[in-house]
Design a protein around this motif. Structure first.
Motif, short mmCIF file in Angstrom:
data_model
loop_
_atom_site.label_atom_id
_atom_site.label_comp_id
_atom_site.label_asym_id
_atom_site.label_seq_id
_atom_site.Cartn_x
_atom_site.Cartn_y
_atom_site.Cartn_z
N GLY A 124 0.81 -1.21 0.00
CA GLY A 124 0.00 0.00 0.00
C GLY A 124 0.84 1.26 0.00
N ILE A 134 2.29 2.01 -3.50
CA ILE A 134 1.39 2.69 -4.42
C ILE A 134 1.32 4.18 -4.10
N ALA A 135 1.25 4.51 -2.82
CA ALA A 135 1.19 5.92 -2.43
C ALA A 135 2.44 6.67 -2.87
N ARG A 163 -7.62 9.60 3.54
CA ARG A 163 -7.92 8.32 2.88
C ARG A 163 -9.43 8.16 2.71
N ARG A 211 -8.12 1.61 -0.27
CA ARG A 211 -8.16 2.41 0.95
C ARG A 211 -7.07 3.47 0.84
N GLN A 212 -7.19 4.29 -0.21
CA GLN A 212 -6.17 5.28 -0.54
C GLN A 212 -6.79 6.67 -0.60
N THR A 213 -5.97 7.65 -0.91
CA THR A 213 -6.45 9.03 -1.05
C THR A 213 -7.04 9.24 -2.45
N VAL A 235 -4.77 8.86 -5.51
CA VAL A 235 -4.52 7.52 -6.01
C VAL A 235 -5.63 7.09 -6.96
N TYR A 236 -6.87 7.40 -6.60
CA TYR A 236 -7.99 7.05 -7.48
C TYR A 236 -7.94 7.86 -8.77
N THR A 260 0.98 15.64 -4.82
CA THR A 260 1.04 14.55 -3.84
C THR A 260 2.00 14.87 -2.70
#
Length: 429
Positions: A132, A135-136, A249, A267-269, A272-273, A333
């Motif tokens: 996780g 990815i961030a 998040r 379950r990201q910010t 990310v989406y 970011t």
């Protein structure tokens, strides 16, 4: 009798028909080197104890059991498997075939399992946090790589990705603070990245200045400008200009509760989406729309594109501006997610790693995204191993993302070429 002009269809350069032997040998040689390095872990510094891989999160529908393995035996088993994969790669090359991507990917996973089993002996590896967090950390790299792909597909070498990321982070901090909304900071970051892109286009497209030189100069200029303004303005008024609100998040219901995949991907910010959406949109636009066909035609055959009515330089300007907007979003970011305020040179050369992801991904948005995720994983891995108290020297931890970049680009990239007109200014007539 009338004729209809057609856009010249670019040649697909991502899959060359014939692979030179020297290029094909890169893969088995690099796999052999990695196998040797993993074998040296137990040859010179075997570690006793067991390593535990934690796969569960508190929000999962059901808990996956922890996996505990003996460190030395696991590394030895992995070495045998890696040697078998290396031999398979060499056999394929000897028969005139390329090493398939799935073999390289599985090899990389096995090598990482062996390395983690050795480095975290006697400890627990938080797999969810490792993936996780990767990815961030990869978000600015992915946005930067997408901007690089678009620019180079249109024939402009976008060396200025790092400047776009840094200027985006700077603008996001200021406007996010002044406006009082991270969304305002995100828009400002995109506009800042677009501004750097327009300056690059002004010199490289309109005045035919060497694109690489202009890109490097812009990176240095942005570093100097943001450092000066940070010291003279932001540092003097941190609460008024350098304290932006952050994106939190946003767990997606149901999807966020799937074991492993849920906590890692869903379950990201919001950034990310947005990254997921940007990859899909860029890939679709580049390969499935008339605009994308024109962009690729301009990057491959600008003179032929001009003869059928495509405005070459206008297309390059438009594409480069879109690329700058995307890269600027990646810069947001840093100040709207990662840290609470802007800091000098906080991108730490991420734009150059994004450019390496473009090359590793063969100028394809999806492949470049996967390459950026790999580099993000390497960055997060160094932090996780430091927390676990790994015996790997701290200096190597700092080098790890760049070592992975070198191995990926120099050792695993096969026969590929950039768009034919990449870096070449177009002079009409």
């Amino acid at each position: 009798m009338s004729t209809t002009a057609k856009v010249p269809v670019p040649v697909d350069e991502s899959e060359p028909a014939a692979v030179p032997l020297r290029t094909a040998l890169k893969a088995p040689i690099m796999l052999g080197v990695v196998t040797l390095l993993v074998a040296l872990l137990i040859a010179f510094k075997a570690r006793s104890g067991k390593t535990t891989f934690r796969l569960a999160a508190d929000t999962d529908f059901f808990d996956l059991p922890e996996i505990t393995v003996p460190s030395t035996a696991t590394v030895a088993t992995v070495v045998v498997l890696l040697a078998a994969f290396t031999a398979a790669s060499a056999l394929l090359v000897s028969r005139g075939r390329r090493t398939p991507v799935w073999l390289v990917a599985l090899f990389a996973v096995l090598a990482m399992v062996g390395f983690l089993a050795w480095a975290a002996a006697g400890k627990s590896v938080p797999v969810i946090g490792l993936l996780g967090g990767s990815i961030a950390l990869a978000v600015p790299l992915v946005f930067g790589a997408l901007g690089g792909v678009l620019g180079e597909r249109a024939g402009v070498v976008n060396i200025a990705i790092d400047g776009q990321l840094l200027f985006g982070a700077f603008a996001a901090a200021i406007f996010g603070t002044v406006i009082g909304s991270p969304w305002g900071g995100l828009v400002a970051a995109m506009l800042a990245g677009g501004l750097v892109a327009l300056v690059l286009g002004f010199f490289a497209i309109t005045y035919f200045v060497n694109q690489i030189i202009v890109g490097v100069v812009l990176n240095v200029l942005v570093i100097g400008l943001t450092s000066f303004l940070f010291g003279q303005v932001l540092a003097e008024h941190p609460d008024q200009l350098n304290a932006p609100d952050h994106f939190g998040r946003i767990p997606i219901p149901l999807l966020g509760q799937i074991p492993v995949i849920g906590p890692v991907l869903f379950r990201q910010t919001i950034l990310v989406y947005l990254m997921y959406a940007a990859v899909v949109v860029v890939a679709w636009a580049l390969y499935r729309t008339k605009w994308g066909l024109r962009v690729r035609a301009v990057g491959e055959h600008p003179k032929a594109a001009d003869t059928v009515g495509i405005k070459v330089n206008r297309t390059r300007y438009t594409t480069l501006l879109i690329a700058g907007l995307i890269a600027g979003a990646g810069g947001a970011t840093y100040t709207l997610v990662s840290v609470p305020q802007f800091g000098q040179e906080m991108t730490d050369g991420a734009g150059y790693i994004a450019l390496a992801a473009v090359i590793f991904g063969r100028w394809d948005p999806v492949r470049a995204t996967l390459a950026a995720l790999l580099f993000g994983f390497a960055t997060n891995l160094s932090g996780v191993l430091s927390v676990l108290g790994s015996p790997v020297p701290s200096q190597f931890m700092l080098m790890l993302p760049y070592v992975v970049t070198i191995i990926a680009v120099a050792g695993l990239v096969g026969a590929s070429r950039p768009p034919a007109a990449d870096g070449e200014p177009y002079r009409k007539g």
